[in-house]
Design an enzyme around this catalytic site. Structure first.
Site, PDB file in Angstrom:
ATOM      1  N   GLY A  73       1.854   3.282  -9.721  1.00 12.07           N
ATOM      2  CA  GLY A  73       2.622   3.886 -10.754  1.00 12.07           C
ATOM      3  C   GLY A  73       4.185   3.909 -10.691  1.00 12.07           C
ATOM      4  O   GLY A  73       4.685   3.581 -11.787  1.00 12.07           O
ATOM      5  N   THR A  74       4.393   4.224  -9.447  1.00  9.78           N
ATOM      6  CA  THR A  74       5.817   4.483  -9.301  1.00  9.78           C
ATOM      7  C   THR A  74       6.576   3.220  -9.566  1.00  9.78           C
ATOM      8  O   THR A  74       7.640   3.041 -10.354  1.00  9.78           O
ATOM      9  CB  THR A  74       6.179   4.957  -7.971  1.00  9.78           C
ATOM     10  OG1 THR A  74       5.446   6.226  -7.745  1.00  9.78           O
ATOM     11  CG2 THR A  74       7.578   5.209  -7.726  1.00  9.78           C
ATOM     12  N   ASN A 152       0.850  15.151 -15.941  1.00  6.56           N
ATOM     13  CA  ASN A 152      -0.069  15.034 -14.644  1.00  6.56           C
ATOM     14  C   ASN A 152      -0.496  16.565 -14.280  1.00  6.56           C
ATOM     15  O   ASN A 152      -1.544  16.847 -13.526  1.00  6.56           O
ATOM     16  CB  ASN A 152       0.487  14.466 -13.598  1.00  6.56           C
ATOM     17  CG  ASN A 152       2.101  14.867 -13.326  1.00  6.56           C
ATOM     18  OD1 ASN A 152       2.859  14.548 -14.041  1.00  6.56           O
ATOM     19  ND2 ASN A 152       2.433  15.609 -12.210  1.00  6.56           N
ATOM     20  N   GLN A 180      -1.754   9.096 -16.068  1.00  5.53           N
ATOM     21  CA  GLN A 180      -2.738  10.061 -16.034  1.00  5.53           C
ATOM     22  C   GLN A 180      -3.705   9.980 -17.226  1.00  5.53           C
ATOM     23  O   GLN A 180      -4.798  10.368 -17.200  1.00  5.53           O
ATOM     24  CB  GLN A 180      -2.110  11.550 -16.021  1.00  5.53           C
ATOM     25  CG  GLN A 180      -1.512  11.990 -14.746  1.00  5.53           C
ATOM     26  CD  GLN A 180      -2.495  11.971 -13.720  1.00  5.53           C
ATOM     27  OE1 GLN A 180      -3.827  12.008 -13.850  1.00  5.53           O
ATOM     28  NE2 GLN A 180      -1.904  12.261 -12.637  1.00  5.53           N
ATOM     29  N   SER A 200      -1.749   3.386 -12.964  1.00  5.93           N
ATOM     30  CA  SER A 200      -1.854   3.250 -11.568  1.00  5.93           C
ATOM     31  C   SER A 200      -3.397   3.245 -11.138  1.00  5.93           C
ATOM     32  O   SER A 200      -4.209   4.077 -11.910  1.00  5.93           O
ATOM     33  CB  SER A 200      -1.275   4.322 -10.860  1.00  5.93           C
ATOM     34  OG  SER A 200      -1.478   4.489  -9.528  1.00  5.93           O
ATOM     35  N   HIS A 202      -5.137   4.186  -8.243  1.00  3.16           N
ATOM     36  CA  HIS A 202      -5.924   5.056  -7.587  1.00  3.16           C
ATOM     37  C   HIS A 202      -6.094   6.645  -8.468  1.00  3.16           C
ATOM     38  O   HIS A 202      -6.839   7.383  -8.013  1.00  3.16           O
ATOM     39  CB  HIS A 202      -5.152   5.594  -6.480  1.00  3.16           C
ATOM     40  CG  HIS A 202      -3.765   6.372  -6.517  1.00  3.16           C
ATOM     41  ND1 HIS A 202      -3.646   7.495  -6.061  1.00  3.16           N
ATOM     42  CD2 HIS A 202      -2.645   6.082  -6.994  1.00  3.16           C
ATOM     43  CE1 HIS A 202      -2.542   8.144  -6.301  1.00  3.16           C
ATOM     44  NE2 HIS A 202      -1.745   7.051  -6.651  1.00  3.16           N
ATOM     45  N   THR A 238       3.290 -11.988  -2.975  1.00 10.46           N
ATOM     46  CA  THR A 238       2.161 -12.521  -3.046  1.00 10.46           C
ATOM     47  C   THR A 238       1.132 -11.445  -3.683  1.00 10.46           C
ATOM     48  O   THR A 238       1.145 -10.323  -3.030  1.00 10.46           O
ATOM     49  CB  THR A 238       1.718 -12.990  -1.378  1.00 10.46           C
ATOM     50  OG1 THR A 238       2.439 -13.753  -1.241  1.00 10.46           O
ATOM     51  CG2 THR A 238       0.384 -13.323  -1.591  1.00 10.46           C
ATOM     52  N   CYS A 326       6.368  22.020  -5.861  1.00 11.38           N
ATOM     53  CA  CYS A 326       6.433  20.539  -6.607  1.00 11.38           C
ATOM     54  C   CYS A 326       6.176  19.534  -5.480  1.00 11.38           C
ATOM     55  O   CYS A 326       6.219  19.793  -4.245  1.00 11.38           O
ATOM     56  CB  CYS A 326       7.794  20.290  -7.158  1.00 11.38           C
ATOM     57  SG  CYS A 326       9.085  19.617  -5.895  1.00 11.38           S
TER      58      CYS A 326
HETATM   59  N1  PLP Z   1       3.318   8.928 -13.129  1.00 17.75           N
HETATM   60  C1  PLP Z   1       2.300  10.037 -13.101  1.00 17.75           C
HETATM   61  C2  PLP Z   1       2.140  10.980 -14.642  1.00 17.75           C
HETATM   62  C3  PLP Z   1       1.591  10.501 -12.042  1.00 17.75           C
HETATM   63  O1  PLP Z   1       0.582  11.244 -12.048  1.00 17.75           O
HETATM   64  C4  PLP Z   1       1.639   9.651 -10.680  1.00 17.75           C
HETATM   65  C5  PLP Z   1       1.033  10.109  -9.590  1.00 17.75           C
HETATM   66  O2  PLP Z   1       0.568  11.146  -9.595  1.00 17.75           O
HETATM   67  C6  PLP Z   1       2.720   8.586 -10.899  1.00 17.75           C
HETATM   68  C7  PLP Z   1       3.453   8.313 -11.982  1.00 17.75           C
HETATM   69  C8  PLP Z   1       2.919   7.783  -9.647  1.00 17.75           C
HETATM   70  O3  PLP Z   1       1.746   6.930  -9.491  1.00 17.75           O
HETATM   71  P1  PLP Z   1       1.530   6.262  -8.059  1.00 17.75           P
HETATM   72  O4  PLP Z   1       1.011   7.157  -7.045  1.00 17.75           O
HETATM   73  O5  PLP Z   1       0.607   5.270  -8.273  1.00 17.75           O
HETATM   74  O6  PLP Z   1       2.958   5.760  -7.372  1.00 17.75           O
END
Ligand code: PLP
Length: 389
Positions: A73-74, A152, A180, A200, A202, A238, A326
């Site tokens: 997600g990041t 989140n 989320q 994301s 996971h 890849t 946090c």
């Molecule tokens: N954005 C939100 C709203 C999230 O809750 C999270 C992870 O907790 C992320 C982004 C980041 O995702 P990842 O852990 O796959 O990098």
């Protein structure tokens, strides 16, 4: 060890058995590179295509080519933002909110040091935005609006349909971090003018280390990871074939489970929340209850620290998470709850419970049975003056 009662699904989820089984061949015998000329590698391309279609279907998007696989997600959030900024180098104003995940917020802070002007929109006590504030923040220099779909920490859902319309009217790119919400509530991207969306794996029962980005056809976009020609030249590297296949299966499962998530899981969440409010004094539910993910409940317990509650829950085999510290591990109270103006005596004792389709009613009943005594005992030994249970 007794089985964990896992109520921390907004942090990460269990990999579904079906996902794991689908991934296995690609970690063992089917290890070819999908970009290879030979059949052994090249034939794997169709599995990636099938996953792209599954992500597209879950999002209700028009075309699988609008999906780019990423590592998390990041990376999706960073790609969306940096990719948009690179496409419009002459514009320097970005609008986001005070309650974004650090994947957006930390990047926004960094961009401020690189000559960008940031507007961070406020939220009210329920964690909701004022769309008039958004409208008045837009100016001729605005290049991007990046606003999350669901928070989140609190599960509060922002009105992305209306935000997308506002962005479209002003001809500004709109990115939403839907990490989320994807898999928890239905999506119809073919009906909402969102330009870019992050997700994301996971968070929806695929493994960690796989994500995706939806980029609407026609949206100006520059790659973030510059390298090979993978992902139609939009993301070098890849392909993580096994995890891409896993994400595809997770999306198929999520589509099938949406109904369960929004009925049974919602009921379990409500049962837990209502029982806590009924049985324990000096508690508050953090976040607008009318616009919330079905699986999330953020509850503030006054006069005690969230970390102490978590430790006591942990001793009983219950995994939840604290809304007070946090994610960076600093001792600063949650930026989300602070932005909502929640009184400090509640912020420090805030706990997030987040459920999934794997939770059973017996587990919720167990938490309801144990929690009041945990809170009472902690309040009895609390150094805070007003001891209440
Ligand atoms: N954005 C939100 C709203 C999230 O809750 C999270 C992870 O907790 C992320 C982004 C980041 O995702 P990842 O852990 O796959 O990098």
């Amino acid at each position: 060890m007794t089985k964990v009662i896992y109520l921390d699904n907004n942090a990460t989820t269990a990999v579904a058995l079906e996902v794991f089984e689908a991934m296995k061949p690609f970690l063992t015998e089917e290890y070819g590179n999908p970009s290879s000329m030979h059949t052994f590698g090249g034939k794997i391309r169709k599995n990636i295509d099938a996953s792209r279609q599954a992500v597209c279907d879950l999002l209700g998007a028009n075309d699988p080519s609008e999906i780019i696989f990423t590592s998390c997600g990041t990376e999706s959030d960073n790609t969306a933002i940096i990719g948009t900024l690179r496409s419009y180098p002459e514009k320097k104003h970005i609008i986001t909110t005070k309650v974004e995940h650090p994947a957006v917020l930390s990047l926004a802070r960094y961009l401020e040091t690189q000559g960008y002007r940031l507007t961070y929109l406020d939220v009210d006590e329920g964690g909701m935005l004022d769309l008039n504030e958004l409208k008045s923040a837009i100016d001729n220099d605005t290049v991007l609006i990046s606003i999350m779909h669901a928070n989140n920490e609190t599960g509060v859902i922002f009105p992305i349909e209306e935000i997308a319309e506002i962005a479209r009217m002003r001809n500004i790119a709109f990115h939403t971090d839907a990490v989320q919400s994807v898999g928890k509530i239905p999506f119809k991207l073919n009906q909402i003018p969102i330009d870019i969306l992050s997700l994301s794996g996971h968070k929806l029962h695929a493994p960690k280390g796989i994500g995706a980005l939806y980029v609407r056809k026609g949206t100006k976009f520059s790659p973030f990871l510059i390298g090979g020609h993978q992902e139609l030249n939009r993301r070098g590297g890849t392909e993580n074939v096994a995890s891409i296949v896993g994400l595809g299966v997770a999306c198929e499962l999520a589509k099938r489970n949406l109904e369960d998530e929004n009925t049974r899981v919602r009921k379990l969440r409500d049962k837990l929340e209502n029982a806590i409010v009924e049985k324990i004094s000096n508690v508050r539910v953090n976040g607008n209850k009318n616009s919330r993910l079905p699986n999330t409940s953020n509850i503030g317990f006054e006069f005690i620290e969230g970390e102490s509650i978590l430790l006591k829950l942990d001793e009983k085999g219950i995994a939840a998470s604290s809304g007070s510290a946090c994610t960076s591990g600093s001792l600063m109270p949650s930026h989300v709850l602070r932005a909502m103006g929640i009184p400090f005596t509640f912020i420090q004792g805030s706990i997030r419970f987040s459920l999934s389709c794997y939770n059973k009613e017996e587990e919720i009943d167990q938490v309801i049975e144990w929690l009041p005594a945990i809170i009472k005992n902690l309040r009895d030994i609390s150094p805070f003056t007003n001891k209440k249970s």
